[in-house]
Write an enzyme that holds these catalytic residues in place. Sequence first.
Site, PDB file in Angstrom:
ATOM      1  N   THR A   1      -3.294  -5.821   0.154  1.00  0.00           N
ATOM      2  CA  THR A   1      -2.769  -4.471   0.419  1.00  0.00           C
ATOM      3  C   THR A   1      -3.625  -3.783   1.474  1.00  0.00           C
ATOM      4  O   THR A   1      -3.135  -2.945   2.228  1.00  0.00           O
ATOM      5  CB  THR A   1      -2.684  -3.613  -0.862  1.00  0.00           C
ATOM      6  OG1 THR A   1      -3.995  -3.274  -1.297  1.00  0.00           O
ATOM      7  CG2 THR A   1      -1.924  -4.307  -1.971  1.00  0.00           C
TER       8      THR A   1
ATOM      9  N   GLN B   1      28.335  22.228  -6.165  1.00  0.00           N
ATOM     10  CA  GLN B   1      29.089  20.991  -5.937  1.00  0.00           C
ATOM     11  C   GLN B   1      29.941  21.092  -4.671  1.00  0.00           C
ATOM     12  O   GLN B   1      29.931  20.187  -3.827  1.00  0.00           O
ATOM     13  CB  GLN B   1      30.015  20.705  -7.142  1.00  0.00           C
ATOM     14  CG  GLN B   1      29.318  20.218  -8.393  1.00  0.00           C
ATOM     15  CD  GLN B   1      28.881  21.320  -9.336  1.00  0.00           C
ATOM     16  OE1 GLN B   1      28.594  22.446  -8.921  1.00  0.00           O
ATOM     17  NE2 GLN B   1      28.794  21.009 -10.622  1.00  0.00           N
TER      18      GLN B   1
ATOM     19  N   ARG C   1      26.457  36.008  -6.682  1.00  0.00           N
ATOM     20  CA  ARG C   1      25.194  35.643  -7.313  1.00  0.00           C
ATOM     21  C   ARG C   1      24.214  35.174  -6.256  1.00  0.00           C
ATOM     22  O   ARG C   1      24.585  34.948  -5.101  1.00  0.00           O
ATOM     23  CB  ARG C   1      25.411  34.523  -8.352  1.00  0.00           C
ATOM     24  CG  ARG C   1      25.882  33.222  -7.733  1.00  0.00           C
ATOM     25  CD  ARG C   1      25.951  32.070  -8.743  1.00  0.00           C
ATOM     26  NE  ARG C   1      26.367  30.840  -8.077  1.00  0.00           N
ATOM     27  CZ  ARG C   1      26.414  29.648  -8.651  1.00  0.00           C
ATOM     28  NH1 ARG C   1      26.098  29.513  -9.925  1.00  0.00           N
ATOM     29  NH2 ARG C   1      26.779  28.582  -7.965  1.00  0.00           N
TER      30      ARG C   1
ATOM     31  N   HIS D   1      17.895  29.068 -10.771  1.00  0.00           N
ATOM     32  CA  HIS D   1      18.551  30.292 -11.243  1.00  0.00           C
ATOM     33  C   HIS D   1      17.677  31.537 -11.075  1.00  0.00           C
ATOM     34  O   HIS D   1      16.465  31.496 -11.278  1.00  0.00           O
ATOM     35  CB  HIS D   1      18.919  30.148 -12.724  1.00  0.00           C
ATOM     36  CG  HIS D   1      19.742  28.919 -13.009  1.00  0.00           C
ATOM     37  ND1 HIS D   1      20.959  28.686 -12.415  1.00  0.00           N
ATOM     38  CD2 HIS D   1      19.514  27.857 -13.818  1.00  0.00           C
ATOM     39  CE1 HIS D   1      21.451  27.533 -12.844  1.00  0.00           C
ATOM     40  NE2 HIS D   1      20.588  27.006 -13.692  1.00  0.00           N
TER      41      HIS D   1
ATOM     42  N   LYS E   1       0.850  -1.194   0.000  1.00  0.00           N
ATOM     43  CA  LYS E   1       0.000   0.000   0.000  1.00  0.00           C
ATOM     44  C   LYS E   1       0.879   1.234   0.000  1.00  0.00           C
ATOM     45  O   LYS E   1       1.888   1.295   0.732  1.00  0.00           O
ATOM     46  CB  LYS E   1      -0.883  -0.017   1.258  1.00  0.00           C
ATOM     47  CG  LYS E   1      -2.200   0.701   1.088  1.00  0.00           C
ATOM     48  CD  LYS E   1      -3.122   0.044   0.076  1.00  0.00           C
ATOM     49  CE  LYS E   1      -4.553  -0.024   0.519  1.00  0.00           C
ATOM     50  NZ  LYS E   1      -5.354  -0.838  -0.428  1.00  0.00           N
TER      51      LYS E   1
HETATM   52  O1  LIG Z   1      27.274  25.918  -8.812  1.00  0.00           O
HETATM   53  C1  LIG Z   1      27.193  25.721 -10.037  1.00  0.00           C
HETATM   54  N1  LIG Z   1      27.574  24.530 -10.555  1.00  0.00           N
HETATM   55  C2  LIG Z   1      27.516  24.252 -11.898  1.00  0.00           C
HETATM   56  O2  LIG Z   1      27.874  23.125 -12.342  1.00  0.00           O
HETATM   57  C3  LIG Z   1      27.035  25.282 -12.733  1.00  0.00           C
HETATM   58  N2  LIG Z   1      26.842  25.353 -14.080  1.00  0.00           N
HETATM   59  C4  LIG Z   1      26.343  26.581 -14.345  1.00  0.00           C
HETATM   60  O3  LIG Z   1      26.011  26.999 -15.485  1.00  0.00           O
HETATM   61  N3  LIG Z   1      26.219  27.302 -13.185  1.00  0.00           N
HETATM   62  C5  LIG Z   1      26.641  26.503 -12.174  1.00  0.00           C
HETATM   63  N4  LIG Z   1      26.725  26.713 -10.840  1.00  0.00           N
END
Ligand SMILES: O=c1[nH]c(=O)c2[nH]c(=O)[nH]c2[nH]1
Length: 304
Positions: free
Chosen positions: A58, A233, A177, A261, A10
């Site tokens: 279930t 990352q 940014r 973005h 379920k």
């Molecule tokens: O932090 C980011 N990682 C990316 O891999 C990436 N690629 C991108 O166009 N902007 C960003 N910003």
Amino acid sequence: MTVVKARYGKANVRLLKVKRDPKDPKKQDVIELRVRCLLEGDIDSSYTAANNKVVVPTDTVKQTTYILAKKGEVWPIELFGARLADHFVTTYPHIRGAHVDIQQYRWTRYEVQGKPHPHSFMQDGVETRNVSLYKREGQPYQITSGIAGLTVLKSTGSMFYDFHTDDYTVLKDTYDRILSTDIDASWKWNPRSVPDLAAVTKLATEGLFDAAWAGARNQTLEIFALENSASVQATMYNISQSILDKFAPIETVTFVLPNKHYFEVDLSWHHGLKNTGKDAEVYAPQTDPNGHIECTVSRKSAKL
Ligand SMILES: O=c1[nH]c(=O)c2[nH]c(=O)[nH]c2[nH]1
């Protein structure tokens, strides 16, 4: 023909449990969950020979979810999930494994006249606390806890520069940014620390699952805010490391993050109005596309 893989159960079993303070029944706690419980085992004949004898309905899975919620502990969700999985694997000899996924919604106690109210709560956003658990007969638990739907944004303290460029590149370096994402973080418990239900119960009673959730959430929010981010990352890796540093029984940490973005809007066409670079104030949030960045971090170097 043969069944290669099968499981059933379920999904979207929703329940709320109230916990009353035995000394003051007006003082209460609530937990609201969405549960999915799927069973596997010697059930192939239900598919290949219409043999319903092997099918625990279930509906029974749903009723059991309510009954176990009533009869025992639901806090924390790792323990409730482990109890559910254990029930199916130990009650039915032909059920060999159970997958339990639980989402817990955020009902946060709120203050009235400066004091936490004993039984009033607000839905605190769409964030959930999650567990995804698998129990195979005779095997340790596989438990992954997590957070999803925690949307964050920082308006400065984020950069992205020195990336690979070629004749497909239009993106420019940026040293300031907006950074925004929906946090989806999860952490996998070392199976050796959760060999059976007794071990899960012990960790739950000691408060380790709650501490890991609070710690992971706190580290995520803190590092996101404090670090001058080089990239999504690098930031997700730093947060993962700090969670692994704090909680020994956690084996791996995974982040799955959109990069949501916010584009600067060039308004120079309007009497030379400055709204880019250091003058940027008005941004256009983008619904799509978004960056999508994933990473799993462990203490050992073993590529998954
Ligand atoms: O932090 C980011 N990682 C990316 O891999 C990436 N690629 C991108 O166009 N902007 C960003 N910003």
